[in-house]
Design a protein around this motif. Structure first.
Motif, PDB file in Angstrom:
ATOM      1  N   CYS A 114       0.722  -1.149  -0.185  1.00  0.00           N
ATOM      2  CA  CYS A 114       0.118   0.095   0.046  1.00  0.00           C
ATOM      3  C   CYS A 114       0.671   1.322   0.248  1.00  0.00           C
ATOM      4  O   CYS A 114       1.891   1.084   0.377  1.00  0.00           O
ATOM      5  CB  CYS A 114      -0.922  -0.019   1.171  1.00  0.00           C
ATOM      6  SG  CYS A 114      -0.211   0.180   2.692  1.00  0.00           S
ATOM      7  N   ARG A 125       1.461   5.508   1.216  1.00  0.00           N
ATOM      8  CA  ARG A 125       0.895   6.130   2.424  1.00  0.00           C
ATOM      9  C   ARG A 125       0.097   7.297   2.015  1.00  0.00           C
ATOM     10  O   ARG A 125       0.104   7.807   1.330  1.00  0.00           O
ATOM     11  CB  ARG A 125       2.290   6.698   3.043  1.00  0.00           C
ATOM     12  CG  ARG A 125       3.526   5.806   3.360  1.00  0.00           C
ATOM     13  CD  ARG A 125       4.736   6.573   3.779  1.00  0.00           C
ATOM     14  NE  ARG A 125       5.802   5.685   4.140  1.00  0.00           N
ATOM     15  CZ  ARG A 125       6.956   5.753   4.229  1.00  0.00           C
ATOM     16  NH1 ARG A 125       7.493   7.106   4.382  1.00  0.00           N
ATOM     17  NH2 ARG A 125       8.022   4.853   4.684  1.00  0.00           N
ATOM     18  N   SER A 162      -1.330   1.460   9.457  1.00  0.00           N
ATOM     19  CA  SER A 162      -1.061   0.687   8.356  1.00  0.00           C
ATOM     20  C   SER A 162       0.082  -0.226   8.760  1.00  0.00           C
ATOM     21  O   SER A 162       0.184  -1.249   8.052  1.00  0.00           O
ATOM     22  CB  SER A 162      -0.674   1.463   7.369  1.00  0.00           C
ATOM     23  OG  SER A 162      -1.945   2.549   6.949  1.00  0.00           O
ATOM     24  N   GLN A 198      -1.383  -3.161  10.518  1.00  0.00           N
ATOM     25  CA  GLN A 198      -1.410  -3.564   9.449  1.00  0.00           C
ATOM     26  C   GLN A 198      -2.749  -3.616   9.059  1.00  0.00           C
ATOM     27  O   GLN A 198      -3.465  -4.517   8.526  1.00  0.00           O
ATOM     28  CB  GLN A 198      -1.109  -5.297   9.398  1.00  0.00           C
ATOM     29  CG  GLN A 198       0.104  -5.607   9.847  1.00  0.00           C
ATOM     30  CD  GLN A 198       0.855  -5.729   8.302  1.00  0.00           C
ATOM     31  OE1 GLN A 198       1.028  -6.333   7.605  1.00  0.00           O
ATOM     32  NE2 GLN A 198       1.781  -4.491   8.045  1.00  0.00           N
ATOM     33  N   PRO A 253      -4.100  -1.006   6.424  1.00  0.00           N
ATOM     34  CA  PRO A 253      -4.393   0.350   5.327  1.00  0.00           C
ATOM     35  C   PRO A 253      -5.794   0.427   4.871  1.00  0.00           C
ATOM     36  O   PRO A 253      -6.360  -0.627   4.882  1.00  0.00           O
ATOM     37  CB  PRO A 253      -3.382   0.205   4.379  1.00  0.00           C
ATOM     38  CG  PRO A 253      -3.269  -1.687   4.455  1.00  0.00           C
ATOM     39  CD  PRO A 253      -3.358  -1.995   5.804  1.00  0.00           C
ATOM     40  N   GLN A 290      -5.514   4.357   0.521  1.00  0.00           N
ATOM     41  CA  GLN A 290      -4.332   4.511   0.041  1.00  0.00           C
ATOM     42  C   GLN A 290      -3.719   3.671  -1.195  1.00  0.00           C
ATOM     43  O   GLN A 290      -2.774   3.584  -1.396  1.00  0.00           O
ATOM     44  CB  GLN A 290      -3.685   3.858   1.361  1.00  0.00           C
ATOM     45  CG  GLN A 290      -3.833   4.618   2.767  1.00  0.00           C
ATOM     46  CD  GLN A 290      -3.389   3.893   4.139  1.00  0.00           C
ATOM     47  OE1 GLN A 290      -4.306   3.661   4.863  1.00  0.00           O
ATOM     48  NE2 GLN A 290      -1.992   3.449   4.163  1.00  0.00           N
ATOM     49  N   ASP A 305       4.712  -1.493   2.911  1.00  0.00           N
ATOM     50  CA  ASP A 305       4.717  -0.011   2.604  1.00  0.00           C
ATOM     51  C   ASP A 305       5.351   0.279   1.358  1.00  0.00           C
ATOM     52  O   ASP A 305       6.685   0.103   1.295  1.00  0.00           O
ATOM     53  CB  ASP A 305       5.292   0.748   3.813  1.00  0.00           C
ATOM     54  CG  ASP A 305       5.171   2.113   3.787  1.00  0.00           C
ATOM     55  OD1 ASP A 305       4.901   2.728   2.689  1.00  0.00           O
ATOM     56  OD2 ASP A 305       5.300   3.059   4.619  1.00  0.00           O
TER      57      ASP A 305
END
Length: 222
Positions: free
Chosen positions: A104, A106, A127, A131, A133, A137, A175
């Motif tokens: 994902c 930010r 996120s 965990q 998100p 995003q 991320d």
């Protein structure tokens, strides 16, 4: 690439221009799934080179229809009011070359002020550590992983939370290291804390079993 959209004529051209910067072969197809726009979003999307299909019923229904239509091995799911940061192509290529996982971006909310930056920090912690998100995003994942998670359910709202809760059982959600900028219209209209409170109540009620259609009616009337 699947983009659900409803009356996003003011945002889609910029997002599609961002996507047009991708090197050849990175994006197999760009599919905009329109939920019944009245502002010319489908025509603008077609002029920008995207494929367009119609799927009413809410964002989850649009995403599910778009994923079913797409044949790409990797899926990038983006809301229609997002902007991508410079370097997004390289970040996506690195993720696709890594071991199979979901990824994902930010969250970055359009607008100035320390409160919005605090919200962004909270989302980053949620996120990463949590965990968890959300769909605004963006989500990049291999189709095989989506299928192992049970697919994307055609829910009118909360489709992102429903999917993420299943994905994180299969492994970490990583991320991508870059932001996506989301339009700040709801934050401006309801206020930062009003928006956060409204969203928290919707998530709470979904977890308690409230019909997603009823939740969608509450969400979209604001």
């Amino acid at each position: 690439m699947v983009i659900p959209a409803l009356n996003e004529a003011g945002h889609l051209p910029a997002l599609l221009a961002d996507l047009a910067m991708a090197p050849a072969g990175l994006i197999e197809s760009c599919l905009v799934v329109d939920g019944g726009s009245s502002d010319g979003s489908p025509s603008l999307s077609g002029l920008a080179g995207a494929r367009v299909m119609q799927a009413p019923g809410g964002r989850g229904c649009q995403l599910a229809a778009g994923v079913a239509r797409s044949r790409a091995a990797w899926l990038l799911l983006l809301h229609g009011d997002l902007r991508l940061a410079p370097g997004w192509c390289s970040a996506v290529q690195r993720a696709m070359a890594a071991p199979e996982a979901a990824w994902c971006f930010r969250l970055q909310i359009q607008g100035a002020g320390p409160v919005l930056r605090l919200v962004e920090l909270g989302v980053r912690m949620r996120s990463g550590l949590g965990q968890l998100p959300y769909g605004d995003q963006g989500l990049l994942l291999p189709r095989r992983l989506l299928e192992r998670a049970g697919g994307l359910r055609a829910l009118p709202l909360m489709e992102d939370l429903d999917l993420i809760l299943r994905l994180r059982q299969l492994g970490p959600i990583h991320d991508l290291g870059l932001p996506v900028q989301v339009d700040g219209r709801r934050w401006r209209r309801l206020g930062v804390w009003g928006t956060a409170w409204r969203n928290a109540r919707l998530r709470r009620d979904w977890r308690r079993g409230v019909d997603p259609a009823a939740l969608a009616a509450r969400y979209y009337q604001l």
